[in-house]
Design an enzyme around this catalytic site. Sequence first.
Site: not given
Length: 646
Positions: A196, A225, A254, A283, A285, A398, A422
């Site tokens: 991304r 990654q 990854n 994150d 994105d 998490d 998000h």
Amino acid sequence: MAGKTAAGQPAPAEAKTNGAQAAQDQTTFAEHVPQGRLTAQRGLYAGPSPIVSKDLYSEVLEGVVNRGRDGVTLEPSARVSGNTYFGRFPASYWQRWTKVRQVRVEAVVSGAGQLAVRASDIEGEPRTIEAREVEGADQASVEFDVKIDKFYDGGALWLDLETQAGQRLTVERVRWTVEPPEKIRPTAVTICTMNRADDCLKNLRALAGDLQSLDTLDAIYVADQGTDRVDSRDGFAQVAADLGDKLHYITQPNLGGAGGFTRGLYEVAGHTETEHANVLFMDDDVLLEPDLVVRMTAFSNLAANPVIVGGQMLNLLHPHQLHVGAEYARLNTLEPGVPVEHSLHTADLLGVDEETGKPNRQDRRLDAGYNGWWSCLIPYEVVKAVGYPMPFFFQWDDAEYSYRARAHGFPTVTLPGAGVWHADFHWKDWDEWHRYFNLRNSIITAALHSDFNLNVVCRTLMAQVVRYLLGMQYGLTHTLIKAVEDFLEGPSILEDGGVAAMQEIRAIRAQYPETKRHDATEVPGIASNDIGIINTAPRPALQRLILVKRIVDRLRGRSRFALGAVPNDEAHWWHVALFDTAVVTDASQEGVRVRKYDRERMFELGKRAVKTLNRLRKEGHAVQAQYKRALPQLTSRENWKRLYRL
């Protein structure tokens, strides 16, 4: 800066770029002496993107108002309220979790008008703390010192502005400041990214563009990654120059979100002179509100005791919606993301509560069970006490970490007003390969942090199997079975960080046609014009009776409809079980899945599921003990160093 590893060691061979930088080039984390008061949050009047409504920052109640990022101008007879998602100072959370008992509201003012600091209580009822009139001001400094003393169960503070006829008022550089601690914690942002590149670069630019305000930010780690790398983009060199020595760009195998985020903890722990350091996960994105860094780091710096500080998630496709105010997990029933009681969830922040008619504000203070890693700050004291995250690849990492931390006395605080946008979760289809990790890791987490009631766990999983089989989701059923089987393999399944499991589950799911998405006009073997929508009946009042009936009909090969289209929100088991072939809309709304009744597969998977769940019931507690024994090693620095091939 391509090829840099913050450990000063070579990047993994398959991801090496231009070679490693020397160790002396790396950030060494040490506490800072504060320079004046600490900014707890900024008063902003517009978001970081035009897609974000300015009403999330301030609400125009009356008149003509011009709202910019760092200031606002009111024409005559206008009113503006800061009683908004980003405009409020979460006083209740500061009173509960910090020793701060006074906050200063600072502003630079020109013109004439009124400034008023107002507050709410647990019920959202407003009250005025202090109001002040200004006349003929020219870049004048206005300050309010406000006590944080009546907010324990709930309530917030905000700044309201008003002009009368003939008055014009400009207010800029609004800051909520507090007395600083003796030393400021160093903080590093860690961004995990996987193919991304454009999204990640956009967030690096956002941080670089606001760097002067992010004076508590010492470093930014990017754990790349992917094969489509961030440093391949034309704008990377410029953003690297803008961020300077703060940016550390790392390439690695990854290892999923767990491996990407943990890399930041690993690097900070290797280069810190103090255990009073923070790592802020983010994150790649998200649409970033850079003030998130200001708010979360200030809160952590002044927390009475170290706590995990979580940011909230706003829905990117619907930027005015709050995903959830605070959440927890029901471990024995393997349910993540359960809203805490009284929490807003999928709430329109610009709307009103249907029952009370009051604006949707989270006035009541909530205790979170855990926080998603779209934005989450972890103090180094937590890492030192409980270790690193589990090598889960992703999903439940998490939640597991927060529940492990809580057992060691480190709660999680989800801080209102610290938000990022998000991608909406309900636009992601459940029937995907990542469901394997969700299931497997939920069982491991339950084994580690609950009484692990196997009767409840097995009953929960069996109910899912029945729903999946009735809904002709054979690939999803196999995914569940594989997740349970791999849990029963014990801790060795986590040895490679999840790489082999990811490849294997994708290969398994490729055998099932209904796991593939098609364009609605190009469904294999079915003419587009033959697919008409057949809507569902209401939810059955006697669900158990209907369940038995659907099972009997399936076993006897009976169906009501040969073919039909089913909207995603109506793809319930009791409805899809009536079809021989159901063309179901994918949750992404980008295509459809074709589910076809397969009696042989249904029997085969049903028998295998029963056998596997019987194994879980018999062997589960012995396997639970294996995971508990392996936990220290799995979450050790040495294990992650091995996984990073350093």
